[in-house]
Design a protein around this motif. Structure first.
Motif, short mmCIF file in Angstrom:
data_model
loop_
_atom_site.label_atom_id
_atom_site.label_comp_id
_atom_site.label_asym_id
_atom_site.label_seq_id
_atom_site.Cartn_x
_atom_site.Cartn_y
_atom_site.Cartn_z
N ARG A 42 0.87 -1.18 0.00
CA ARG A 42 0.00 0.00 0.00
C ARG A 42 0.92 1.24 0.00
O ARG A 42 1.07 1.94 0.98
N THR A 45 -1.64 6.54 -0.80
CA THR A 45 -3.06 6.68 -0.53
C THR A 45 -3.47 8.12 -0.79
O THR A 45 -2.63 9.04 -0.80
N GLY A 50 0.45 6.54 2.76
CA GLY A 50 1.06 5.34 2.21
C GLY A 50 2.46 5.10 2.72
O GLY A 50 3.14 6.02 3.21
#
Length: 302
Positions: A42, A45, A50
């Motif tokens: 991930r 974001t 992130g």
């Protein structure tokens, strides 16, 4: 443009189930991006939380590509934790198996720290499959100094009577190894304050991930003590980015790697008080070089 919004997916491999993240069009050429041992796939974001958020500007202006990233087996995130630790080569093979199921057009690999080690391993094992590799804060073998620091981390995990205290202290020592003496002199006026900061980092890891984060020190940290990759087998165009005062991938080892690579196409060494963590903290200093490497027309036909 690669938006900072991912679609997650799971892929079964012979080593366990990997959780992956895809940024961009699934039909576009793929770039793999992998971070350090505590990284999540991930990467980015929308709320900028992130794991490697600082890297997103490199990809936000790239058209017609997708980015794929994976949680590590035995690491933090949604991938499986194998019963016994995998080798660096097995981690690389697991990612290769997953990629085969999600893209037939792998264009490049961008790896920081552990992610760079896996990129070197992938390129050495499958030279015809990877055209370009940017290895950031990475060498083809461990430094003796970094291996010693990891031995002490493992000793803390194994010998500390309180499991949670062992995790906290091991992470604190890891954080100390990622930074430089210069940063601590600039940032703290007293060693007590610096020690409290390092303990906080260990407590933060434990609070966010629970006892599951112990696998960082049982399944991932140990395998970085004895890996060895033959740079002569790598046919990919390789860009090297390293950092002065990096104890994990010191410039002397990167210089050796540079000398042994058949298709080394550029190196950027950055002076930073952040040491090894420069691969996260100093993206602005290498952003232009990385963007050029990923978009250089003459490399697209490789």
């Amino acid at each position: 443009m690669v938006q900072p919004v991912a679609r997650s997916f799971y892929t079964d491999t012979s080593f366990g189930r990997l959780k992956g993240y895809r940024y961009g069009d699934a039909d576009a050429p793929a770039i793999v991006v992998q971070g350090g041992i505590s990284a999540s796939g991930r990467l980015w974001t929308a709320d900028e939380s992130g794991w490697w958020q600082s890297l997103h500007p490199v990809f936000s202006d790239l058209d017609n590509v997708q980015v794929i990233s994976f949680d590590y087996l035995g690491g933090l995130g949604g991938s499986d934790c194998p019963t016994t630790p995998l080798t660096v080569q097995q981690h690389s093979d697991a990612i290769r198996q997953a990629l085969k199921q999600h893209t037939d057009d792998l264009q490049a690999w961008v790896g920081g720290s552990f992610g760079g080690v896996l990129g070197l391993q992938f390129a050495a094992d499958h030279p015809a499959e990877l055209p370009r590799l940017s290895a950031i804060g990475t060498a083809h073998k461990p430094s003796v100094h970094s291996a010693l620091l990891r031995y002490f981390q493992q000793a803390l995990i194994q010998r500390c009577g309180d499991e949670q205290s062992g995790i906290i202290l091991a992470r604190a020592l890891a954080m100390l190894s990622y930074r430089t003496a210069e940063e601590f002199e600039q940032r703290f006026s007293h060693a007590d304050d610096a020690f409290e900061y390092l303990l906080y980092q260990g407590e933060k890891l434990l609070k966010q991930n629970g006892n599951d984060c112990r696998s960082l020190f049982t399944h991932l940290t140990p395998i970085l003590n004895d890996y060895s990759i033959d740079p002569a087998k790598i046919q990919a165009k390789v860009q090297l980015i390293d950092f002065l005062n990096d104890t994990i991938a010191p410039p002397s080892l990167v210089t050796e790697l540079e000398r042994l690579l058949p298709n080394h196409v550029g190196r950027l060494t950055i002076d930073t008080p952040f040491g090894h963590d420069g691969f996260i903290k100093n993206v602005e200093q290498y952003q232009s070089a990385l963007t050029h490497f990923l978009t250089e027309p003459q490399l697209e036909s490789v």
